[in-house]
Motif scaffolding. Sequence first.
Motif, PDB file in Angstrom:
ATOM      1  N   ALA A  31      31.128  34.387   1.045  1.00 33.20           N
ATOM      2  CA  ALA A  31      31.454  34.097  -0.363  1.00 33.20           C
ATOM      3  C   ALA A  31      30.336  34.590  -1.271  1.00 33.20           C
ATOM      4  O   ALA A  31      29.702  33.816  -1.990  1.00 33.20           O
ATOM      5  CB  ALA A  31      31.684  32.600  -0.542  1.00 33.20           C
ATOM      6  N   TYR A  32      30.102  35.889  -1.230  1.00 31.14           N
ATOM      7  CA  TYR A  32      29.015  36.469  -2.031  1.00 31.14           C
ATOM      8  C   TYR A  32      29.227  36.111  -3.510  1.00 31.14           C
ATOM      9  O   TYR A  32      30.366  36.187  -4.005  1.00 31.14           O
ATOM     10  CB  TYR A  32      28.979  37.992  -1.863  1.00 31.14           C
ATOM     11  CG  TYR A  32      27.668  38.600  -2.304  1.00 31.14           C
ATOM     12  CD1 TYR A  32      26.591  38.654  -1.430  1.00 31.14           C
ATOM     13  CD2 TYR A  32      27.515  39.104  -3.594  1.00 31.14           C
ATOM     14  CE1 TYR A  32      25.379  39.200  -1.816  1.00 31.14           C
ATOM     15  CE2 TYR A  32      26.306  39.645  -4.002  1.00 31.14           C
ATOM     16  CZ  TYR A  32      25.250  39.685  -3.112  1.00 31.14           C
ATOM     17  OH  TYR A  32      24.053  40.221  -3.503  1.00 31.14           O
ATOM     18  N   PRO A  33      28.165  35.696  -4.216  1.00 28.63           N
ATOM     19  CA  PRO A  33      28.313  35.273  -5.621  1.00 28.63           C
ATOM     20  C   PRO A  33      29.026  36.317  -6.478  1.00 28.63           C
ATOM     21  O   PRO A  33      28.704  37.506  -6.412  1.00 28.63           O
ATOM     22  CB  PRO A  33      26.866  35.083  -6.073  1.00 28.63           C
ATOM     23  CG  PRO A  33      26.109  34.788  -4.825  1.00 28.63           C
ATOM     24  CD  PRO A  33      26.774  35.592  -3.754  1.00 28.63           C
ATOM     25  N   GLN A  34      29.982  35.834  -7.276  1.00 25.37           N
ATOM     26  CA  GLN A  34      30.749  36.738  -8.136  1.00 25.37           C
ATOM     27  C   GLN A  34      30.648  36.332  -9.601  1.00 25.37           C
ATOM     28  O   GLN A  34      30.553  37.192 -10.479  1.00 25.37           O
ATOM     29  CB  GLN A  34      32.224  36.746  -7.698  1.00 25.37           C
ATOM     30  CG  GLN A  34      32.432  37.283  -6.291  1.00 25.37           C
ATOM     31  CD  GLN A  34      33.888  37.201  -5.851  1.00 25.37           C
ATOM     32  OE1 GLN A  34      34.730  36.672  -6.580  1.00 25.37           O
ATOM     33  NE2 GLN A  34      34.178  37.725  -4.674  1.00 25.37           N
ATOM     34  N   GLN A  35      30.664  35.046  -9.875  1.00 31.88           N
ATOM     35  CA  GLN A  35      30.601  34.574 -11.252  1.00 31.88           C
ATOM     36  C   GLN A  35      29.205  34.067 -11.577  1.00 31.88           C
ATOM     37  O   GLN A  35      28.363  33.867 -10.689  1.00 31.88           O
ATOM     38  CB  GLN A  35      31.625  33.463 -11.453  1.00 31.88           C
ATOM     39  CG  GLN A  35      33.061  33.901 -11.167  1.00 31.88           C
ATOM     40  CD  GLN A  35      34.042  32.755 -11.309  1.00 31.88           C
ATOM     41  OE1 GLN A  35      33.659  31.646 -11.671  1.00 31.88           O
ATOM     42  NE2 GLN A  35      35.315  33.020 -11.031  1.00 31.88           N
ATOM     43  N   THR A  36      28.959  33.850 -12.864  1.00 33.75           N
ATOM     44  CA  THR A  36      27.639  33.389 -13.322  1.00 33.75           C
ATOM     45  C   THR A  36      27.249  32.073 -12.661  1.00 33.75           C
ATOM     46  O   THR A  36      26.106  31.895 -12.223  1.00 33.75           O
ATOM     47  CB  THR A  36      27.638  33.211 -14.849  1.00 33.75           C
ATOM     48  OG1 THR A  36      27.971  34.455 -15.468  1.00 33.75           O
ATOM     49  CG2 THR A  36      26.260  32.757 -15.342  1.00 33.75           C
ATOM     50  N   THR A  37      28.200  31.139 -12.563  1.00 39.91           N
ATOM     51  CA  THR A  37      27.902  29.840 -11.938  1.00 39.91           C
ATOM     52  C   THR A  37      27.538  30.023 -10.460  1.00 39.91           C
ATOM     53  O   THR A  37      26.679  29.310  -9.940  1.00 39.91           O
ATOM     54  CB  THR A  37      29.104  28.889 -12.055  1.00 39.91           C
ATOM     55  OG1 THR A  37      30.288  29.549 -11.561  1.00 39.91           O
ATOM     56  CG2 THR A  37      29.320  28.469 -13.501  1.00 39.91           C
ATOM     57  N   ASP A  38      28.189  30.977  -9.806  1.00 37.86           N
ATOM     58  CA  ASP A  38      27.868  31.247  -8.400  1.00 37.86           C
ATOM     59  C   ASP A  38      26.418  31.702  -8.266  1.00 37.86           C
ATOM     60  O   ASP A  38      25.690  31.257  -7.384  1.00 37.86           O
ATOM     61  CB  ASP A  38      28.796  32.328  -7.840  1.00 37.86           C
ATOM     62  CG  ASP A  38      30.253  31.896  -7.817  1.00 37.86           C
ATOM     63  OD1 ASP A  38      30.500  30.679  -7.825  1.00 37.86           O
ATOM     64  OD2 ASP A  38      31.124  32.783  -7.784  1.00 37.86           O
ATOM     65  N   TYR A  39      26.010  32.608  -9.143  1.00 39.33           N
ATOM     66  CA  TYR A  39      24.644  33.129  -9.096  1.00 39.33           C
ATOM     67  C   TYR A  39      23.622  32.032  -9.409  1.00 39.33           C
ATOM     68  O   TYR A  39      22.556  31.967  -8.791  1.00 39.33           O
ATOM     69  CB  TYR A  39      24.478  34.292 -10.075  1.00 39.33           C
ATOM     70  CG  TYR A  39      24.990  35.611  -9.542  1.00 39.33           C
ATOM     71  CD1 TYR A  39      24.266  36.317  -8.579  1.00 39.33           C
ATOM     72  CD2 TYR A  39      26.193  36.155  -9.979  1.00 39.33           C
ATOM     73  CE1 TYR A  39      24.721  37.529  -8.080  1.00 39.33           C
ATOM     74  CE2 TYR A  39      26.671  37.363  -9.479  1.00 39.33           C
ATOM     75  CZ  TYR A  39      25.938  38.043  -8.535  1.00 39.33           C
ATOM     76  OH  TYR A  39      26.394  39.231  -8.029  1.00 39.33           O
ATOM     77  N   LEU A  40      23.974  31.176 -10.371  1.00 35.71           N
ATOM     78  CA  LEU A  40      23.055  30.097 -10.735  1.00 35.71           C
ATOM     79  C   LEU A  40      22.844  29.134  -9.562  1.00 35.71           C
ATOM     80  O   LEU A  40      21.712  28.731  -9.266  1.00 35.71           O
ATOM     81  CB  LEU A  40      23.598  29.329 -11.943  1.00 35.71           C
ATOM     82  CG  LEU A  40      23.557  30.065 -13.285  1.00 35.71           C
ATOM     83  CD1 LEU A  40      24.238  29.248 -14.372  1.00 35.71           C
ATOM     84  CD2 LEU A  40      22.119  30.379 -13.690  1.00 35.71           C
ATOM     85  N   VAL A  41      23.947  28.796  -8.890  1.00 35.10           N
ATOM     86  CA  VAL A  41      23.846  27.897  -7.740  1.00 35.10           C
ATOM     87  C   VAL A  41      23.101  28.580  -6.601  1.00 35.10           C
ATOM     88  O   VAL A  41      22.277  27.945  -5.915  1.00 35.10           O
ATOM     89  CB  VAL A  41      25.249  27.446  -7.279  1.00 35.10           C
ATOM     90  CG1 VAL A  41      25.172  26.708  -5.948  1.00 35.10           C
ATOM     91  CG2 VAL A  41      25.894  26.556  -8.328  1.00 35.10           C
ATOM     92  N   PHE A  42      23.333  29.873  -6.411  1.00 37.44           N
ATOM     93  CA  PHE A  42      22.652  30.604  -5.341  1.00 37.44           C
ATOM     94  C   PHE A  42      21.144  30.653  -5.589  1.00 37.44           C
ATOM     95  O   PHE A  42      20.341  30.430  -4.672  1.00 37.44           O
ATOM     96  CB  PHE A  42      23.214  32.026  -5.235  1.00 37.44           C
ATOM     97  CG  PHE A  42      22.707  32.788  -4.050  1.00 37.44           C
ATOM     98  CD1 PHE A  42      23.174  32.511  -2.779  1.00 37.44           C
ATOM     99  CD2 PHE A  42      21.745  33.784  -4.192  1.00 37.44           C
ATOM    100  CE1 PHE A  42      22.708  33.205  -1.669  1.00 37.44           C
ATOM    101  CE2 PHE A  42      21.262  34.477  -3.096  1.00 37.44           C
ATOM    102  CZ  PHE A  42      21.750  34.188  -1.831  1.00 37.44           C
TER     103      PHE A  42
END
Length: 350
Positions: free
Chosen positions: A54-65
Amino acid sequence: MIHEILFYLSIAVILSTLVPFIRHDFWVFRIFEYPRLQKLVLNILVIVAILIFAYPQQTTDYLVFVAMLINISYLVYLIFPFTIFGKKQIISSLERSGNNNLKVFIANVYQENKKASEYHKEINTCDPDVILMVETDKWWQTQMDTLTKRYPFQLKIPLANTYGMLLYSRFELQDGEIKYLVKSDIPSIETLVKLPSGQLVKLFCLHPEPPVPQENPRSTERDMEILMVAKKAKESKYPVIVMGDLNDVAWSYTTELFGKVSGLLDPRRGRGFFNSFNAKYFFLRFPLDHIFCSPSFTLSSINRLASCGSDHFPMCVDLQYNPKAATKNDVPEASNEDLELANEKINTEL
């Protein structure tokens, strides 16, 4: 689906690291201090799974990563001092000197456990000078009193409430006292041990209540007892050893505060975790059984021994009194803020 599971699992891991920052005594907050190594492993597994599935795709994904990367860095920072790569808080002995060595054996036997013969085997393996056994009732005293010929000096408080203590020593004990520092049914031991060299060492033996619902929903009494002994250790005119099942992990803020207030050293730092609990579940292990000492000691050896049917492994630690070591050991120091916090906890109304 996998993306959502990993997203919420990431949030849970991050929250589990943040919860101990809430300095509340209720067990829900304190229990999250224990599994730092487990949280680190889970953090790594989740990051790997995110990169694969589940590679980060959205801004929230990147922030959590990014938050997960910060989280893993923080956990490594906390755990690093207890790895073999961390700085040793107490230096190693160059050679063993029988006259000034004090080898101690500590074990939480688990009161319902009946494998006393296993402890006799481990005691023979360790060949300690002092033996402390906790969660010992009268049955356990009967089983261990066969040690009397080899260990004639004793202090014993067998209790049926899982807080009994048995102390056996081959060295002379002086001014031994049974204390009830916080609660009337939870004892501790204070005594002087006379080494073969004639040097006296102050020994404190503890087994405070754990902050768990079935025992005590708060850590207040545990923290109070630990910090009361820290102050006693600091004020002692003799070199000090504190040992026992403290029901607290080596990296908790209470144990770190204990080290600063007492000025005592943890032989595990720079040598490994030596997780003594839980002997039954390898993935739920923490360092709960402790031996701390004054800066005037060096370390000859430290070992976790074989399981004896309890949920705790026994520990065997060999210390050597050497006043010259005080200038070479890494001695913790308390700030005014640390001392104020310790006094506040000690004076808490129960």
